[in-house]
Design a protein around this motif. Sequence first.
Motif, short mmCIF file in Angstrom:
data_model
loop_
_atom_site.label_atom_id
_atom_site.label_comp_id
_atom_site.label_asym_id
_atom_site.label_seq_id
_atom_site.Cartn_x
_atom_site.Cartn_y
_atom_site.Cartn_z
N ASN A 141 -9.25 -0.71 -0.31
CA ASN A 141 -8.40 -0.35 0.43
C ASN A 141 -7.86 -1.34 1.42
O ASN A 141 -8.15 -2.65 1.49
CB ASN A 141 -8.93 0.84 1.46
CG ASN A 141 -10.11 0.44 2.32
OD1 ASN A 141 -10.40 -0.67 2.45
ND2 ASN A 141 -10.95 1.28 2.75
N GLY B 250 0.53 1.73 -3.85
CA GLY B 250 -0.84 2.04 -3.63
C GLY B 250 -1.48 3.18 -4.63
O GLY B 250 -0.39 4.10 -5.05
N GLU B 251 -2.58 3.32 -4.89
CA GLU B 251 -3.12 4.58 -5.42
C GLU B 251 -3.49 5.47 -4.40
O GLU B 251 -4.46 5.14 -3.65
CB GLU B 251 -4.20 4.29 -6.41
CG GLU B 251 -4.51 5.24 -7.53
CD GLU B 251 -5.22 4.78 -8.66
OE1 GLU B 251 -5.79 5.36 -9.41
OE2 GLU B 251 -5.58 3.62 -8.76
N TYR B 252 -2.81 6.86 -4.65
CA TYR B 252 -3.37 7.84 -3.49
C TYR B 252 -4.25 9.04 -4.02
O TYR B 252 -4.51 9.00 -5.39
CB TYR B 252 -2.17 8.73 -3.11
CG TYR B 252 -1.21 7.53 -2.35
CD1 TYR B 252 -0.27 6.78 -2.71
CD2 TYR B 252 -0.99 8.19 -0.95
CE1 TYR B 252 0.48 5.98 -2.03
CE2 TYR B 252 -0.12 7.22 -0.16
CZ TYR B 252 0.46 6.30 -0.52
OH TYR B 252 1.48 5.58 0.14
N GLN C 65 -2.67 13.99 -1.99
CA GLN C 65 -2.37 13.10 -0.68
C GLN C 65 -0.98 12.68 -0.79
O GLN C 65 -0.56 11.70 -1.64
CB GLN C 65 -3.28 12.36 -0.18
CG GLN C 65 -2.91 11.50 1.12
CD GLN C 65 -3.81 10.62 1.70
OE1 GLN C 65 -5.10 10.63 1.38
NE2 GLN C 65 -3.80 9.27 1.87
N THR D 80 -2.62 0.73 -11.62
CA THR D 80 -2.38 1.81 -11.32
C THR D 80 -2.04 2.65 -12.37
O THR D 80 -0.77 2.72 -12.91
CB THR D 80 -1.26 1.81 -10.31
OG1 THR D 80 -0.31 1.34 -10.50
CG2 THR D 80 -1.77 1.21 -8.91
N PHE E 238 0.78 -1.32 -0.08
CA PHE E 238 0.11 0.03 -0.10
C PHE E 238 1.00 1.22 -0.13
O PHE E 238 0.56 2.26 -0.72
CB PHE E 238 -1.02 0.01 1.04
CG PHE E 238 -2.30 -0.71 0.89
CD1 PHE E 238 -2.35 -2.19 0.82
CD2 PHE E 238 -3.47 -0.09 0.27
CE1 PHE E 238 -3.27 -2.74 0.57
CE2 PHE E 238 -4.50 -0.67 -0.11
CZ PHE E 238 -4.62 -2.10 0.27
N SER E 239 1.83 1.20 0.67
CA SER E 239 2.81 2.31 0.84
C SER E 239 3.58 2.58 -0.53
O SER E 239 3.36 3.83 -0.81
CB SER E 239 3.72 2.32 2.04
OG SER E 239 4.89 3.07 1.96
N VAL F 235 -6.27 5.17 0.68
CA VAL F 235 -5.29 4.54 -0.41
C VAL F 235 -5.54 3.21 -0.90
O VAL F 235 -6.19 2.32 0.12
CB VAL F 235 -3.74 4.42 0.21
CG1 VAL F 235 -2.71 4.05 -0.91
CG2 VAL F 235 -3.33 5.76 0.89
N THR F 236 -5.93 3.04 -2.23
CA THR F 236 -6.17 1.62 -2.84
C THR F 236 -5.23 0.89 -3.60
O THR F 236 -4.35 1.50 -4.27
CB THR F 236 -7.37 2.08 -3.73
OG1 THR F 236 -6.91 2.87 -4.71
CG2 THR F 236 -8.69 2.52 -2.85
N MET G 278 2.51 10.54 -0.16
CA MET G 278 2.98 9.17 0.18
C MET G 278 3.02 8.92 1.42
O MET G 278 3.34 9.67 2.32
CB MET G 278 3.83 8.74 -0.45
CG MET G 278 3.91 7.38 -0.92
SD MET G 278 5.33 7.06 -2.37
CE MET G 278 5.56 5.43 -1.92
#
Length: 853
Positions: A312, A132-134, A138, A341, A128-129, A306-307, A140
């Motif tokens: 999520n 992930g898609e933010y 937003q 992504t 996720f970090s 975040v996905t 990271m």
Amino acid sequence: MTPDAPTTENANTHPWADGIRVRGARTHNLHNVDLDLPRDAIVAFTGVSGSGKSSLAFGTIFAEAQRRYLESVSPYARRLIDQAGIPDVDELEGMPPAVALQQARGGSSGRSDVATTTQLSSVVRMLFSRAGEYPPNQPMLYAEDFSPNTPEGACPECHGMGRVFDVPEELMVPDDSLTIRERAVASWPVAWAGQNQRDILVSRGIDVDIPWRKLPKKTRDWILYTEERPTEPVYAGLTPAQTRKARQQRREPSYMGTFVGARRYVLDTFANTKSEVMKRRVSQFVRGVLCPHCEGSRIKAEALRVTVAGHNIADFSAFPLAELHQLATTLARDDAGQSVTHTSTFSDAAVTRKLANDLATRLEPMIALGLGYLSLDRATPTLSGGERQRLRLATQLSSKLFGVAYVLDEPSAGLHPRDLDSLVGILHGLKERGNSVLVVEHSLAVIAEADWLVDIGPGAGEQGGRVLYSGPPAGIADVEESATRRYLASSGRAARPSKHRQPQGRLILNSVECNTIRGLDVAFPLGCLTAVTGVSGAGKSSLIGRALPELVRQQLGQTAPTEEAEATHAEAELLLGGNTVTVRGTAAFEGSTIKRVVVIDQKPIGRTPRSNVATYTGLFDNVRRLFAATPEAKRRKYTASRFSFNVAGGRCPNCEGEGAVMVELLFMPSIYSPCPECGGARYEPNTLEITWREHSIADVLACSVDDAITLFDREERILAALHALHDVGLGYVRLGQPATELSGGEAQRVKLATELQRSGRSSTLYVLDEPTAGLHPADADRLMGHLHRLVNDGGTVIMAELDMRLVAEADHVIDLGPGAGIEGGKVVAAGTPEEVARHPSSASAPYLMAALT
Ligand code: ADP
Ligand code: ADP
Ligand code: ZN
Ligand code: ZN
């Protein structure tokens, strides 16, 4: 003893070259055992319950390997081990560094879940970090921001617990037709303190003599929920009218009293009281509810935005592992990485693929071990011991260690025969990577696959503790003394009754909802022995361990015994992190009925060394009376309570009768070690001067059940309890053996024995969840004998069971499935064992058929 000094024989070779060498092992009941084991092999330890398998595998081999390792790293650790007890063994050579996976006997912390236990949490957070898609704008987040267990990631409202305490009006005021004077507010303290609260309300002019529900809502809310703590004059003993007058006349009050809102009182007491009794009392009014802020996901809002692949991290945590595996596999494929992504650059896609691939690889052994139905957010305390151990086993596979010895405690527990092959495959995998695998096992299928078999016995306790056989499994066929031999040789067929019992009536459950069971209708024959089967996760425990007792008790208008009820209290709910279970449905009887339902489960008979076999079965009360009746006790005016270690008087003041004190270990679970004051005797010296047949009360607690039978040979009431314990195969257990030392199976048999010594067993429904886990086939047969006895006496037995050899003995079989988790929860087949064995699609059918033929 210097750990690494080579002995003369193998001074010229590598000390590990010849395998594992044990000399003079005397831990617990071991009779000076000498043993040579191959390394890099699968070694199975067998023997009846109490024969000494664990004392050898865990208490000696593992403990000594561990001790030497720790000793080499830290003198501090050494001191702690000394306190925990050193294994009694002359020599252990050739043992590689060891990792033990044991079925946890106690609970674990509320924070641990499948994700943390398996260390998959770090992979998912990294995914996720980094990948992930933010949301736009937003920044990271770091991996820690996705963790409920760090200050960075935890939901600020519930501090990462996922639940908050609620003290609802309906719990504090269970009967709103009562007046305040009639104690409408049930959560108020009892006696004076409660009266004080009422008098303050009188002073404030609130009517305490009309039904609660007639009070204005504003007043009710103030009484229950105010956070103010107003101080008011109190006129003790005056009526409301007199109080009003006294206030007007500004008369001197009896005292000034401080009012505390009912909710505040409950929460403060719950959080701060040192008294167990108080805590238990107020906990009835507290409920853990889903945190409204994070809806139970335990994570802060930013992280939830975040996905990955449109989901999520809370969704990820809730997916069954099997689905998560599919998702990860898709993500790991070249083409999918980019489409997921669209904003990501090529290198992001590569990171996604790598992390997803890592996740998929680590999930594979868990799925192979039949755990694909679990989710990452499942709280560890809600897992069975077997599930927990298999999770940790699967995790070990991902660690790619080699040159290690794994010591395992019945890894097959809870596993359907269908999945045993995968387990064996995984054990072989560990071995092929260059590890040694030592397993304490009862499953004949696993034992037969071992490279080496160590059979201990022949009996339990004093009658055990000898190595009857050590060699390749086939060789056991010649060992007459061995109880294991019979079962391995005959592929373990039991002597089955040729005719099934006829039902005396039926128990019908309708529209059952519990965990993954949705709208199930199912019927159980009364006056019969029913086995419930199905793969791990099919819903056996949910149905018979949870739903059935609860629905039947509702129908009978009974409540659960206190120990069970306690577990449903708010604190437990909170500890379980939202994994509490609600049950819906109805129960009805047809043709006949029952009066009582008794759950005989593997939960500990107590959580501290304070409970033991003697107290649990009630026989200790009679023993204490015997001691109080001795001439010397009478002369000293010692009553029976002087001989109790649960009340002050005769007990050791240092450990308050526990005989042990808690030692906190860094990086390890805390352990109990003997009290330095009484040396574990639990009593102060004067009390120990009183003897009965030359035994002090502490000596009695140190006796095994079998020795106590001789000691109390003329005391009928004590004998009845002792014989029942002996009959369920617990003759070797010491009367004072603390609840914390008993295995799940032993605790279960203590409960069974307590039932067997009762009269009036007809019209009782006994429920047992996998009663034979941890039992040698010979012990399992004995247990089945007792269950048949309960049915012959007019009782009904319903048990979840996976050993088809025993299922074949039932009158009726209900096979749940077809799969695990949401794929389970339905009745696949029901009927006699013969009928179910012929079912075309039941997962249990082929194994049951094999057991029947
Ligand atoms: P198994 O694993 O074969 O069921 P155990 O090794 O657990 O058998 O027990 C062997 C014997 O050692 C039993 O008599 C048991 O009561 C005793 N024992 C087990 N644990 C302890 C302990 N912590 N202290 C003293 N005796 C114990
Ligand atoms: P079995 O006894 O057949 O192995 P269970 O009744 O333990 O099956 O589990 C059935 C399903 O219910 C599984 O998907 C399991 O993960 C889920 N489950 C069981 N207990 C809980 C719980 N305390 N909280 C949440 N889910 C649970
Ligand atoms: Zn929250
Ligand atoms: Zn003490």
